[in-house]
Design a protein around this motif. Structure first.
Motif, PDB file in Angstrom:
ATOM      1  N   ASP A 113       0.839  -1.191   0.000  1.00 36.23           N
ATOM      2  CA  ASP A 113       0.000   0.000   0.000  1.00 36.23           C
ATOM      3  C   ASP A 113       0.883   1.254   0.000  1.00 36.23           C
ATOM      4  O   ASP A 113       1.688   1.447   0.915  1.00 36.23           O
ATOM      5  CB  ASP A 113      -0.894  -0.012   1.244  1.00 36.23           C
ATOM      6  CG  ASP A 113      -1.858   1.154   1.302  1.00 36.23           C
ATOM      7  OD1 ASP A 113      -1.773   2.065   0.466  1.00 36.23           O
ATOM      8  OD2 ASP A 113      -2.710   1.149   2.208  1.00 36.23           O
ATOM      9  N   ALA A 125      -0.238   3.227   8.814  1.00 37.51           N
ATOM     10  CA  ALA A 125      -1.020   3.598   7.632  1.00 37.51           C
ATOM     11  C   ALA A 125      -1.427   5.061   7.758  1.00 37.51           C
ATOM     12  O   ALA A 125      -1.845   5.492   8.831  1.00 37.51           O
ATOM     13  CB  ALA A 125      -2.247   2.704   7.512  1.00 37.51           C
ATOM     14  N   THR A 167       1.246   3.480   3.164  1.00 39.45           N
ATOM     15  CA  THR A 167       1.867   2.929   4.360  1.00 39.45           C
ATOM     16  C   THR A 167       3.234   3.551   4.555  1.00 39.45           C
ATOM     17  O   THR A 167       4.003   3.699   3.608  1.00 39.45           O
ATOM     18  CB  THR A 167       2.005   1.398   4.234  1.00 39.45           C
ATOM     19  OG1 THR A 167       0.708   0.838   4.054  1.00 39.45           O
ATOM     20  CG2 THR A 167       2.644   0.799   5.462  1.00 39.45           C
TER      21      THR A 167
END
Length: 116
Positions: A20, A115, A23
């Motif tokens: 991701d 995150a 992140t």
């Protein structure tokens, strides 16, 4: 100076494990043995420099040192052998011959992320 390509490889492995793009890597935990030949401060410097502009920018590099082991060939007695300590080639327990096992490890153990 050989820490630069090692830092690059560790960083690439960490970045590849984060699918991701939102992140952020906050910490890289590396395991290093006393005979790995790597200077932890130098490695920290290169990781800090090479991570600029990536999701690992500003991440802390933690280097966990794991000792080698002295193992007796006669009685199988095991003793830790840390960096800077003397290597006892004779077992203090039975007088048999010791051999050195391990101590050359260097690997990325884990990463910590947040995150955004």
């Amino acid at each position: 100076m050989h820490e630069a390509p090692i830092a690059q490889a560790l960083l690439e492995a960490a970045l590849a494990s984060v699918p991701d793009p939102n992140t952020k890597i906050t910490r890289l935990i590396v395991v290093s043995g006393p005979f790995s030949g790597v200077d932890a401060e130098c490695l920290r410097f290169y990781v800090s420099e090479l991570s600029k502009g990536t999701c690992a920018d500003g991440a802390e590099l933690v280097v966990r040192c794991e000792p080698a082991r002295l193992v007796c060939g006669s009685c199988a007695n095991v003793m830790p052998c840390a960096s800077g300590s003397s290597i006892e080639f004779i077992c203090p327990k039975c007088g048999g011959p010791n051999t050195v096992e391990g101590g050359r490890d260097l690997y990325l153990d884990s990463i910590e992320v947040t995150a955004d």
